[in-house]
Motif scaffolding. Structure first.
Motif, PDB file in Angstrom:
ATOM      1  N   LYS A 340      23.030  18.177  16.722  1.00 20.27           N
ATOM      2  CA  LYS A 340      23.855  17.580  15.670  1.00 20.27           C
ATOM      3  C   LYS A 340      23.974  18.516  14.459  1.00 20.27           C
ATOM      4  O   LYS A 340      25.079  18.830  14.013  1.00 20.27           O
ATOM      5  N   ASN A 343      25.767  21.901  15.403  1.00 23.71           N
ATOM      6  CA  ASN A 343      27.227  21.753  15.488  1.00 23.71           C
ATOM      7  C   ASN A 343      27.867  21.738  14.109  1.00 23.71           C
ATOM      8  O   ASN A 343      28.911  22.344  13.884  1.00 23.71           O
ATOM      9  N   LYS A 344      27.228  21.032  13.212  1.00 30.66           N
ATOM     10  CA  LYS A 344      27.789  20.947  11.867  1.00 30.66           C
ATOM     11  C   LYS A 344      27.770  22.324  11.192  1.00 30.66           C
ATOM     12  O   LYS A 344      28.729  22.717  10.528  1.00 30.66           O
ATOM     13  N   ALA A 345      26.688  23.048  11.400  1.00 27.07           N
ATOM     14  CA  ALA A 345      26.578  24.382  10.785  1.00 27.07           C
ATOM     15  C   ALA A 345      27.614  25.338  11.383  1.00 27.07           C
ATOM     16  O   ALA A 345      28.243  26.125  10.655  1.00 27.07           O
ATOM     17  N   SER A 347      30.437  24.481  12.791  1.00 25.24           N
ATOM     18  CA  SER A 347      31.734  24.015  12.319  1.00 25.24           C
ATOM     19  C   SER A 347      31.998  24.494  10.891  1.00 25.24           C
ATOM     20  O   SER A 347      33.118  24.876  10.535  1.00 25.24           O
ATOM     21  N   THR A 350      33.248  27.969  11.038  1.00 16.83           N
ATOM     22  CA  THR A 350      34.650  28.002  11.497  1.00 16.83           C
ATOM     23  C   THR A 350      35.613  27.577  10.382  1.00 16.83           C
ATOM     24  O   THR A 350      36.610  28.244  10.133  1.00 16.83           O
ATOM     25  N   PHE A 351      35.293  26.478   9.716  1.00 14.86           N
ATOM     26  CA  PHE A 351      36.184  26.027   8.640  1.00 14.86           C
ATOM     27  C   PHE A 351      36.210  27.025   7.490  1.00 14.86           C
ATOM     28  O   PHE A 351      37.228  27.188   6.831  1.00 14.86           O
ATOM     29  N   THR A 354      39.086  29.555   7.577  1.00 18.41           N
ATOM     30  CA  THR A 354      40.513  29.209   7.535  1.00 18.41           C
ATOM     31  C   THR A 354      41.218  29.878   6.358  1.00 18.41           C
ATOM     32  O   THR A 354      42.392  30.184   6.438  1.00 18.41           O
TER      33      THR A 354
ATOM     34  N   GLU B  39      45.361  29.759  12.658  1.00 18.88           N
ATOM     35  CA  GLU B  39      44.903  30.468  13.855  1.00 18.88           C
ATOM     36  C   GLU B  39      43.635  29.835  14.418  1.00 18.88           C
ATOM     37  O   GLU B  39      43.360  29.903  15.607  1.00 18.88           O
ATOM     38  N   GLN B  40      42.830  29.241  13.539  1.00 16.08           N
ATOM     39  CA  GLN B  40      41.563  28.655  13.990  1.00 16.08           C
ATOM     40  C   GLN B  40      41.828  27.363  14.758  1.00 16.08           C
ATOM     41  O   GLN B  40      42.761  26.641  14.461  1.00 16.08           O
ATOM     42  N   VAL B  42      41.187  24.344  14.671  1.00 18.38           N
ATOM     43  CA  VAL B  42      40.754  23.214  13.844  1.00 18.38           C
ATOM     44  C   VAL B  42      41.982  22.443  13.338  1.00 18.38           C
ATOM     45  O   VAL B  42      43.079  23.006  13.260  1.00 18.38           O
ATOM     46  N   VAL B  43      41.771  21.200  13.004  1.00 18.38           N
ATOM     47  CA  VAL B  43      42.834  20.411  12.360  1.00 18.38           C
ATOM     48  C   VAL B  43      42.219  19.508  11.292  1.00 18.38           C
ATOM     49  O   VAL B  43      41.026  19.229  11.310  1.00 18.38           O
ATOM     50  N   GLY B  89      30.466  17.892  14.489  1.00 16.68           N
ATOM     51  CA  GLY B  89      30.706  18.952  13.507  1.00 16.68           C
ATOM     52  C   GLY B  89      31.911  18.640  12.645  1.00 16.68           C
ATOM     53  O   GLY B  89      32.545  19.533  12.086  1.00 16.68           O
ATOM     54  N   ALA B  90      32.224  17.367  12.534  1.00 19.92           N
ATOM     55  CA  ALA B  90      33.400  16.981  11.748  1.00 19.92           C
ATOM     56  C   ALA B  90      32.999  16.628  10.315  1.00 19.92           C
ATOM     57  O   ALA B  90      31.826  16.394  10.027  1.00 19.92           O
ATOM     58  N   TYR B 106      38.233  16.475   9.032  1.00 23.13           N
ATOM     59  CA  TYR B 106      38.433  17.857   9.453  1.00 23.13           C
ATOM     60  C   TYR B 106      37.621  18.008  10.722  1.00 23.13           C
ATOM     61  O   TYR B 106      36.422  17.717  10.719  1.00 23.13           O
ATOM     62  N   THR B 107      38.254  18.442  11.794  1.00 19.33           N
ATOM     63  CA  THR B 107      37.502  18.532  13.039  1.00 19.33           C
ATOM     64  C   THR B 107      37.905  19.746  13.867  1.00 19.33           C
ATOM     65  O   THR B 107      39.020  20.262  13.747  1.00 19.33           O
ATOM     66  N   LEU B 108      36.960  20.180  14.691  1.00 20.52           N
ATOM     67  CA  LEU B 108      37.274  21.211  15.676  1.00 20.52           C
ATOM     68  C   LEU B 108      38.177  20.557  16.715  1.00 20.52           C
ATOM     69  O   LEU B 108      37.976  19.393  17.070  1.00 20.52           O
ATOM     70  N   TYR B 111      36.755  18.478  19.715  1.00 17.53           N
ATOM     71  CA  TYR B 111      36.270  17.098  19.578  1.00 17.53           C
ATOM     72  C   TYR B 111      37.329  16.150  19.012  1.00 17.53           C
ATOM     73  O   TYR B 111      37.012  15.040  18.601  1.00 17.53           O
ATOM     74  N   PHE B 368      45.623  23.131   5.646  1.00 21.54           N
ATOM     75  CA  PHE B 368      45.177  21.958   4.884  1.00 21.54           C
ATOM     76  C   PHE B 368      45.882  21.905   3.527  1.00 21.54           C
ATOM     77  O   PHE B 368      46.261  20.845   3.043  1.00 21.54           O
TER      78      PHE B 368
END
Lengths: 411, 423
Positions: A340, A343-345, A347, A350-351, A354, B39-40, B42-43, B89-90, B106-108, B111, B368
């Motif tokens: 858990k 995954n958050k780390a 993510s 990744t964010f 952007t 490009e990533q 994610v949404v 991871g959202a 915000y999510t990958l 998922y 975003f």
């Protein structure tokens, strides 16, 4: 994945290019390897004050901001305990303006006494606005010198005391500039719709003839291992008692850093974390509580901080936190719970990618840490962490004797 | 040797390419707005309801209803909900406002389906557990108590109360409102406003055709009964007051000065925009240069116009060295009067216009942010024409326009003034 190319100019300036041809705005990020840890004990807050002076005109250009605004650019900067980072975003067609402005202030500042005089006042107002005139704003002014006894992390970037800022002289300014603001102590990242050739040519043209600075060693007093628990109590006119606990932990580049980072997440990142769930939701002792790491270049701190509900006493609150830290030292976390937070780390990484400017900053920072490519290895490092790693590191750092506790009492 | 005194050639920005949101409608008539960018993998997905605090019959209804959506369903308790969100991871945010409220995740992409199903249950099966409501009330009251120790917070709230009078835009949530709020206040508000007949979905990021199909599948079949949320417009009666809230122990004063402005779709929008920018909208503005860069009274000062659905409001805000409170106020009025009486120079006007053009282009850098820019027209009865013409409209403003606008909208005799700290 952040793709990049890099090269170094003869004067030692490291240049990194990140191409992104999807956006009309370019990011220009210049990191200087100097922060509050480089200050002298009697002249704290100087790296940050200096950041303000960087906007007060340079050798050939009276104002930094005006010409940038004229070409549709925006800029800002921040100072941390380790670095000072300046960044510009502007239409890519006007990228050369950023080269012109930034190279001129690396060439030389104007050293205008009026600028020093005004910015001293501005920084003092910043000191008041952020630290002194805010509820709990001075907590870190107490915490740092409690946790660090030798290392310069014992003061905040804003400085130990307003008087240090008041007493800064032009001599100090010049000395600081010629020591730290040299090309061989800087990393430039250009990101956007650019080519390597283009950036090479512009970097040579504008930064190529700036003389390299004298080599200097970085020697910071080493923080001795903490062997007894430290406690400090302060009081202030705030509505709720607050509790801060800080534990010495790994340096940013240490191989255990990510384990410590995830450990702080397990304890206190978000509403499903152990501390929040048990102490805010289940037993209602805290109004809010969380945990995080400072993530500094030298050994950092794992921080737990929370505000107490009115009926709860500070020592009692401290005990329940210690019960939770003790549990994570002695009982293995489940795979599920670890996945858990991992995954958050991941993510979050990744964010974080952007936004173009964030990518540029990350590249500069990892390059400063020693290896630019490491920017793309964060996820891999996080994925390798097991419950056994967590338990081993938890038992090491969440030791009561490794902890400094601040009781912040409401009066 | 290069000549460092000479700036490189400058290329003005006249037009930028703006990716527009696609307008789709699900089978049940639910509007879906799609921004395909980035490009990533994610949404961000956002569910927006016309259910802001202006629809409150009892203060706090809208706030508590939205904040409670993540606190329990008929199947899941709050911990289970939070654990699921984290495990994917959202990131999820339940936000409130005067006009609208919403849920944004915000999510990958990997998922997305799971996250969408979860949010659907949060909306359809919200159970509003009593103990979670008690906790929310208690925690919010304490947060208000902490915030009340911040001069800037107190000043901003009091300022809005004065300029909007009894209009819902002037209402602030206070401790007593929360204390008296009950589950019975929330459930009717929820039934009336939080459902798919009163909702838009906005998705932004790397959106594929399959993503749209997934959305259609999960959200397209729910019954969407349309409702009228329109209320009759209420008067705004500003209390033209100058108020000092004394805080003797404060080191600084927090100042708010301003007045109401016409709504965003008003023909004078761009005139007001440029005038505000010159006065206090950016670092090169007159207020910032005068109060910070020349006098060093403050760490920062800014002027801004905020737009709500029915109305805008203008405010100058700063935290200043207490002993210069009166000097700062005098300088603020002086700067406004200067705008009203002296035409702005060509160079200064062009600089602010160039700056605004670049800054505008920089508003669209992530998917975003593009969603946010879409909302900033969609909910204000504007369309993308507004953005296509933006730079040209900004450049069209003349020195005379600025002077007229300052005279027409920034009359200093009718400004509301709040100071928290001391004089």
């Amino acid at each position: 994945m952040i793709a990049f190319d890099e090269f170094t100019l003869e004067n030692g300036l490291r240049v990194i290019i990140h191409q992104d041809h999807t956006t009309p705005i370019a990011a220009f990020n210049l990191l200087y390897g100097v922060g509050a840890r480089d200050e002298e004990e009697e002249k704290t807050g100087f790296a940050h004050l200096f950041e303000h002076l960087m906007f007060g005109g340079s050798a050939h250009i009276p104002s930094y901001d005006t010409p940038l605004q004229e070409v549709g650019g925006e800029n800002n900067a921040f100072t941390s305990n380790d670095i000072t980072n300046y960044y510009v975003t502007l239409p890519v067609a006007n990228l050369e303006t950023a080269f012109w402005l930034e190279s001129d202030r690396m060439w030389s500042l104007s050293f205008d006494p009026k600028v020093l005089e005004v910015q001293r006042k501005v920084v003092i107002e910043e000191f008041k606005q952020r630290y002194l005139n805010q509820p709990y704003g001075d907590a870190w002014l107490h915490l740092r010198p409690l946790a660090y006894t030798q290392h310069p992390y014992r003061w905040n970037t804003i400085g130990k005391d307003i008087s240090h800022i008041e007493e800064a002289t032009m001599e100090d300014v010049k000395h600081f500039f010629y020591r730290y603001y040299r090309p061989n102590n800087a990393i430039l990242v250009v990101a956007g719709a650019v080519t390597v050739e283009e950036v090479k040519q512009l970097a040579e043209k504008w930064f190529g003839d700036i003389p390299r600075g004298k080599k200097f060693g970085r020697k910071y007093p080493k923080e001795p291992k903490q062997t007894t628990a430290r406690v400090k109590e302060v009081s202030a006119d705030v509505p709720l008692d607050a509790l801060y606990k800080v534990y010495h932990m790994a340096a940013r580049t240490d191989k255990t850093y990510h384990t410590h980072d995830l450990l702080s997440d397990l304890l206190g990142r978000g509403k499903s974390s152990r501390l929040f769930h048990r102490l805010v939701k289940e037993n209602n002792m805290f109004n809010d509580i969380g945990a995080y790491v400072t993530g500094t270049v030298d050994k950092g701190l794992l921080v737990i901080q929370g505000k107490l509900n009115p009926s709860v006493k500070l020592p009692e609150a401290n005990q329940v936190i210690e019960a939770i830290t003790e549990q994570i030292r002695t009982e293995a976390v489940s795979e599920e719970e670890l996945v858990k937070v991992t995954n958050k780390a991941i993510s979050t990484v990744t964010f974080g990618e952007t936004e173009l400017l964030n990518r540029a900053m990350s590249l500069a920072y990892f390059s400063f840490l020693g290896e630019t490519e490491a920017v793309n290895k964060e996820v891999e490092k996080l994925e390798q962490i097991t419950p056994a790693h967590i338990q081993k590191e938890a038992s090491k750092i969440l030791d009561k004797e490794n902890c400094s506790t601040l009781y912040y009492k409401a009066i | 040797m290069i000549d460092r005194t000479r700036p490189p050639a400058y290329h003005p920005i006249e037009q930028i390419h703006i990716l527009e949101a696609e307008n789709l409608t699900l089978a049940n008539q639910l509007p879906l707005k799609v921004i395909k960018a980035g490009e990533q993998e994610v949404v961000s997905v956002e569910w927006i309801f016309q259910a802001g605090s202006r629809y409150d019959l009892n203060p706090g209804q809208s706030f508590a209803t939205v904040k409670m959506l993540g606190q329990g369903t008929t199947q899941l308790n709050a911990l289970q909900i939070n654990e699921q969100i984290d495990a994917y991871g959202a990131f999820i945010d339940f936000y409130t406002g005067f006009d609208r409220v919403g849920i944004r995740v915000y999510t990958l992409n990997k998922y997305l389906r799971e996250v969408l199903i979860l949010v659907k249950t949060l909306i359809l099966e919200a159970s509003f557990p009593e103990e979670e409501l008690d906790l929310l009330k208690k925690r919010t009251i304490q947060q208000i108590q902490v915030n009340n120790e911040k001069n800037a917070y107190v000043a901003a709230r009091r300022y809005r109360e004065l300029i909007f009078g009894a209009h819902p835009y002037g209402r602030n949530l206070v401790e007593e409102d929360l204390a008296s709020l009950e589950r019975n206040d929330i459930t009717p508000f929820f039934k009336r406003y939080i459902h798919f007949g009163n909702c838009d979905i906005i998705i932004a990021g790397k959106v594929e055709d399959t993503t749209i199909k997934t959305l259609e599948e999960i959200f397209g079949e729910e019954l969407a009964k349309h409702i009228q949320t329109e209320e009759s417009p209420r008067d705004i009666r500003t209390q033209f007051k100058k108020e000092l809230i004394e805080k003797s122990e404060s080191l600084q004063s927090s100042i708010r000065i301003g007045k109401v402005m016409p709504p965003k779709h008003h023909p004078d929008y761009f005139k007001i925009l440029v005038t505000n920018e010159l006065l206090g909208g950016y670092f090169g503005s007159r207020l910032m240069q005068n109060i910070r860069e020349e006098k060093g009274y403050t760490y920062g000062i800014r002027a801004q116009v905020t737009y709500l659905a029915e109305q805008g409001f203008f405010v100058i805000g700063t935290d200043v060295n207490k002993e210069y409170t009166q000097n700062t106020i005098d300088e603020i009025y002086k700067e406004i009067e200067r705008l009203q009486t002296e035409p702005v120079g060509k160079e200064e006007l062009e600089r602010v216009q160039n700056y605004m053009a670049g800054s505008f282009a920089g508003e669209f850098t992530t998917p975003f942010a593009q969603a946010d820019m879409f909302k900033a027209i969609y909910y204000y009865n504007l369309d993308y024409k507004f953005y296509h013409q933006y730079i040209a409209q900004v450049r069209k403003i003349t020195a005379e326009d600025v002077m007229n606008t300052a005279q027409k909208y920034l009359d200093t005799a009718t400004m509301v003034e709040v100071i928290v700290g001391g004089k």
